[in-house]
Design a protein around this motif. Structure first.
Motif, PDB file in Angstrom:
ATOM      1  N   MET A  49       0.834  -1.177   0.000  1.00 46.19           N
ATOM      2  CA  MET A  49       0.000   0.000   0.000  1.00 46.19           C
ATOM      3  C   MET A  49       0.878   1.239   0.000  1.00 46.19           C
ATOM      4  O   MET A  49       2.048   1.178   0.291  1.00 46.19           O
ATOM      5  N   SER A  50       0.248   2.330  -0.281  1.00 46.93           N
ATOM      6  CA  SER A  50       0.994   3.582  -0.300  1.00 46.93           C
ATOM      7  C   SER A  50       0.385   4.562   0.700  1.00 46.93           C
ATOM      8  O   SER A  50      -0.712   4.351   1.213  1.00 46.93           O
ATOM      9  N   TRP A  51       1.116   5.628   0.948  1.00 42.61           N
ATOM     10  CA  TRP A  51       0.686   6.687   1.851  1.00 42.61           C
ATOM     11  C   TRP A  51       0.550   7.973   1.047  1.00 42.61           C
ATOM     12  O   TRP A  51       1.417   8.309   0.250  1.00 42.61           O
ATOM     13  N   THR A  52      -0.530   8.712   1.286  1.00 42.19           N
ATOM     14  CA  THR A  52      -0.786   9.975   0.607  1.00 42.19           C
ATOM     15  C   THR A  52      -0.869  11.088   1.636  1.00 42.19           C
ATOM     16  O   THR A  52      -1.552  10.934   2.664  1.00 42.19           O
ATOM     17  N   GLU A  53      -0.190  12.176   1.372  1.00 42.25           N
ATOM     18  CA  GLU A  53      -0.281  13.324   2.262  1.00 42.25           C
ATOM     19  C   GLU A  53      -1.678  13.925   2.127  1.00 42.25           C
ATOM     20  O   GLU A  53      -2.113  14.266   1.023  1.00 42.25           O
ATOM     21  N   VAL A  54      -2.398  14.031   3.241  1.00 41.80           N
ATOM     22  CA  VAL A  54      -3.765  14.543   3.222  1.00 41.80           C
ATOM     23  C   VAL A  54      -3.910  15.874   3.935  1.00 41.80           C
ATOM     24  O   VAL A  54      -4.951  16.519   3.850  1.00 41.80           O
ATOM     25  N   ARG A  55      -2.871  16.281   4.644  1.00 41.24           N
ATOM     26  CA  ARG A  55      -2.907  17.568   5.343  1.00 41.24           C
ATOM     27  C   ARG A  55      -1.493  18.088   5.518  1.00 41.24           C
ATOM     28  O   ARG A  55      -0.582  17.343   5.820  1.00 41.24           O
ATOM     29  N   ARG A  56      -1.356  19.392   5.313  1.00 41.10           N
ATOM     30  CA  ARG A  56      -0.084  20.068   5.572  1.00 41.10           C
ATOM     31  C   ARG A  56      -0.391  21.521   5.901  1.00 41.10           C
ATOM     32  O   ARG A  56      -1.022  22.227   5.123  1.00 41.10           O
ATOM     33  N   ASP A  57       0.044  21.940   7.074  1.00 40.48           N
ATOM     34  CA  ASP A  57      -0.035  23.347   7.446  1.00 40.48           C
ATOM     35  C   ASP A  57       1.200  23.682   8.272  1.00 40.48           C
ATOM     36  O   ASP A  57       2.157  22.908   8.278  1.00 40.48           O
ATOM     37  N   ASP A  58       1.192  24.800   8.957  1.00 44.47           N
ATOM     38  CA  ASP A  58       2.409  25.217   9.661  1.00 44.47           C
ATOM     39  C   ASP A  58       2.717  24.368  10.888  1.00 44.47           C
ATOM     40  O   ASP A  58       3.821  24.441  11.426  1.00 44.47           O
ATOM     41  N   ARG A  59       1.791  23.518  11.349  1.00 40.62           N
ATOM     42  CA  ARG A  59       2.017  22.671  12.533  1.00 40.62           C
ATOM     43  C   ARG A  59       1.918  21.177  12.259  1.00 40.62           C
ATOM     44  O   ARG A  59       2.502  20.379  12.981  1.00 40.62           O
ATOM     45  N   ILE A  60       1.130  20.771  11.270  1.00 45.09           N
ATOM     46  CA  ILE A  60       0.803  19.354  11.098  1.00 45.09           C
ATOM     47  C   ILE A  60       1.025  18.895   9.674  1.00 45.09           C
ATOM     48  O   ILE A  60       0.665  19.588   8.719  1.00 45.09           O
ATOM     49  N   VAL A  61       1.605  17.690   9.559  1.00 46.16           N
ATOM     50  CA  VAL A  61       1.620  16.959   8.297  1.00 46.16           C
ATOM     51  C   VAL A  61       0.988  15.609   8.606  1.00 46.16           C
ATOM     52  O   VAL A  61       1.362  14.953   9.583  1.00 46.16           O
ATOM     53  N   GLU A  62       0.007  15.208   7.788  1.00 43.41           N
ATOM     54  CA  GLU A  62      -0.660  13.932   8.025  1.00 43.41           C
ATOM     55  C   GLU A  62      -0.735  13.137   6.726  1.00 43.41           C
ATOM     56  O   GLU A  62      -0.982  13.694   5.664  1.00 43.41           O
ATOM     57  N   TRP A  63      -0.488  11.827   6.861  1.00 46.34           N
ATOM     58  CA  TRP A  63      -0.555  10.906   5.732  1.00 46.34           C
ATOM     59  C   TRP A  63      -1.629   9.861   6.004  1.00 46.34           C
ATOM     60  O   TRP A  63      -1.822   9.433   7.140  1.00 46.34           O
ATOM     61  N   GLU A  64      -2.312   9.432   4.950  1.00 47.14           N
ATOM     62  CA  GLU A  64      -3.318   8.376   5.059  1.00 47.14           C
ATOM     63  C   GLU A  64      -2.900   7.203   4.187  1.00 47.14           C
ATOM     64  O   GLU A  64      -2.439   7.392   3.055  1.00 47.14           O
ATOM     65  N   ARG A  65      -3.046   6.006   4.734  1.00 45.30           N
ATOM     66  CA  ARG A  65      -2.723   4.792   3.979  1.00 45.30           C
ATOM     67  C   ARG A  65      -3.767   4.592   2.897  1.00 45.30           C
ATOM     68  O   ARG A  65      -4.925   4.965   3.049  1.00 45.30           O
ATOM     69  N   SER A  66      -3.395   3.989   1.789  1.00 46.43           N
ATOM     70  CA  SER A  66      -4.278   3.874   0.633  1.00 46.43           C
ATOM     71  C   SER A  66      -5.578   3.126   0.920  1.00 46.43           C
ATOM     72  O   SER A  66      -6.573   3.365   0.252  1.00 46.43           O
ATOM     73  N   HIS A  78      -7.505   3.055   6.278  1.00 46.34           N
ATOM     74  CA  HIS A  78      -7.676   2.511   7.620  1.00 46.34           C
ATOM     75  C   HIS A  78      -6.559   2.880   8.592  1.00 46.34           C
ATOM     76  O   HIS A  78      -6.542   2.383   9.722  1.00 46.34           O
ATOM     77  N   ALA A  79      -5.632   3.731   8.160  1.00 43.07           N
ATOM     78  CA  ALA A  79      -4.546   4.145   9.054  1.00 43.07           C
ATOM     79  C   ALA A  79      -4.054   5.531   8.647  1.00 43.07           C
ATOM     80  O   ALA A  79      -4.056   5.884   7.470  1.00 43.07           O
ATOM     81  N   THR A  80      -3.653   6.309   9.656  1.00 39.34           N
ATOM     82  CA  THR A  80      -3.048   7.613   9.414  1.00 39.34           C
ATOM     83  C   THR A  80      -1.810   7.764  10.290  1.00 39.34           C
ATOM     84  O   THR A  80      -1.719   7.164  11.358  1.00 39.34           O
ATOM     85  N   ILE A  81      -0.884   8.565   9.802  1.00 42.59           N
ATOM     86  CA  ILE A  81       0.298   8.948  10.565  1.00 42.59           C
ATOM     87  C   ILE A  81       0.333  10.468  10.571  1.00 42.59           C
ATOM     88  O   ILE A  81       0.164  11.111   9.532  1.00 42.59           O
ATOM     89  N   ARG A  82       0.543  11.034  11.755  1.00 39.26           N
ATOM     90  CA  ARG A  82       0.563  12.492  11.892  1.00 39.26           C
ATOM     91  C   ARG A  82       1.855  12.937  12.553  1.00 39.26           C
ATOM     92  O   ARG A  82       2.277  12.389  13.560  1.00 39.26           O
ATOM     93  N   LEU A  83       2.473  13.949  11.957  1.00 41.81           N
ATOM     94  CA  LEU A  83       3.651  14.622  12.495  1.00 41.81           C
ATOM     95  C   LEU A  83       3.189  16.012  12.919  1.00 41.81           C
ATOM     96  O   LEU A  83       2.630  16.750  12.113  1.00 41.81           O
ATOM     97  N   ARG A  84       3.384  16.343  14.202  1.00 40.51           N
ATOM     98  CA  ARG A  84       2.890  17.622  14.714  1.00 40.51           C
ATOM     99  C   ARG A  84       3.985  18.344  15.476  1.00 40.51           C
ATOM    100  O   ARG A  84       4.692  17.762  16.291  1.00 40.51           O
ATOM    101  N   ARG A  85       4.092  19.616  15.177  1.00 42.30           N
ATOM    102  CA  ARG A  85       5.031  20.479  15.897  1.00 42.30           C
ATOM    103  C   ARG A  85       4.284  21.128  17.058  1.00 42.30           C
ATOM    104  O   ARG A  85       3.324  21.863  16.873  1.00 42.30           O
ATOM    105  N   GLY A  86       4.713  20.814  18.270  1.00 43.52           N
ATOM    106  CA  GLY A  86       4.126  21.418  19.464  1.00 43.52           C
ATOM    107  C   GLY A  86       4.949  22.604  19.913  1.00 43.52           C
ATOM    108  O   GLY A  86       5.957  22.946  19.291  1.00 43.52           O
ATOM    109  N   PRO A  87       4.567  23.222  21.011  1.00 42.51           N
ATOM    110  CA  PRO A  87       5.305  24.407  21.470  1.00 42.51           C
ATOM    111  C   PRO A  87       6.726  24.089  21.929  1.00 42.51           C
ATOM    112  O   PRO A  87       7.615  24.931  21.809  1.00 42.51           O
ATOM    113  N   ASN A  88       6.961  22.863  22.428  1.00 40.82           N
ATOM    114  CA  ASN A  88       8.288  22.523  22.956  1.00 40.82           C
ATOM    115  C   ASN A  88       8.865  21.229  22.411  1.00 40.82           C
ATOM    116  O   ASN A  88       9.960  20.832  22.815  1.00 40.82           O
TER     117      ASN A  88
END
Length: 75
Positions: free
Chosen positions: A1-18, A21-31
Motif C-alpha cells: 500500500m501507499s501513503w498519501t499526504e492529506v494535510r499540511r499546514d504550519d504545525r501538522i503533516v498527516e498521511w493516510e494509507r491507501s 484505515h490508518a493515518t500517521i501524523r507529524l505535529r510540531r508542538g510548542p516545545n
C-alpha cells in the motif's frame, strides 16, 4: 500500500494509507515534536494507536518514515 499526504499546514503533516484505515501524523508542538499512528478497527492488522514525543524535527520525521514502512501492510 501507499501513503498519501492529506494535510499540511504550519504545525501538522498527516498521511493516510491507501486503504483509508490508518493515518500517521507529524505535529510540531510548542516545545517538542509528536508523531502518532492511528489504525481503525477495520484495519487488516486491527485497531491501534501509538505516539511518541521527540526533541528534534529530524528524529520525528525519521520515525514517521519508519512507521510508514512498518504499517504498510498488504490486504
Amino acid at each position: 500500500m501507499s501513503w498519501t499526504e492529506v494535510r499540511r499546514d504550519d504545525r501538522i503533516v498527516e498521511w493516510e494509507r491507501s486503504d483509508g484505515h490508518a493515518t500517521i501524523r507529524l505535529r510540531r508542538g510548542p516545545n517538542a515534536w509528536h508523531v502518532r499512528v492511528d489504525r481503525l478497527y477495520q484495519s487488516a492488522e486491527g485497531r491501534g494507536y501509538e505516539g511518541e514525543r521527540f526533541e528534534s524535527e529530524s528524529e520525528a520525521r525519521e520515525t514517521a518514515e519508519a512507521w510508514k514502512d512498518e504499517y504498510d501492510v498488504e490486504n
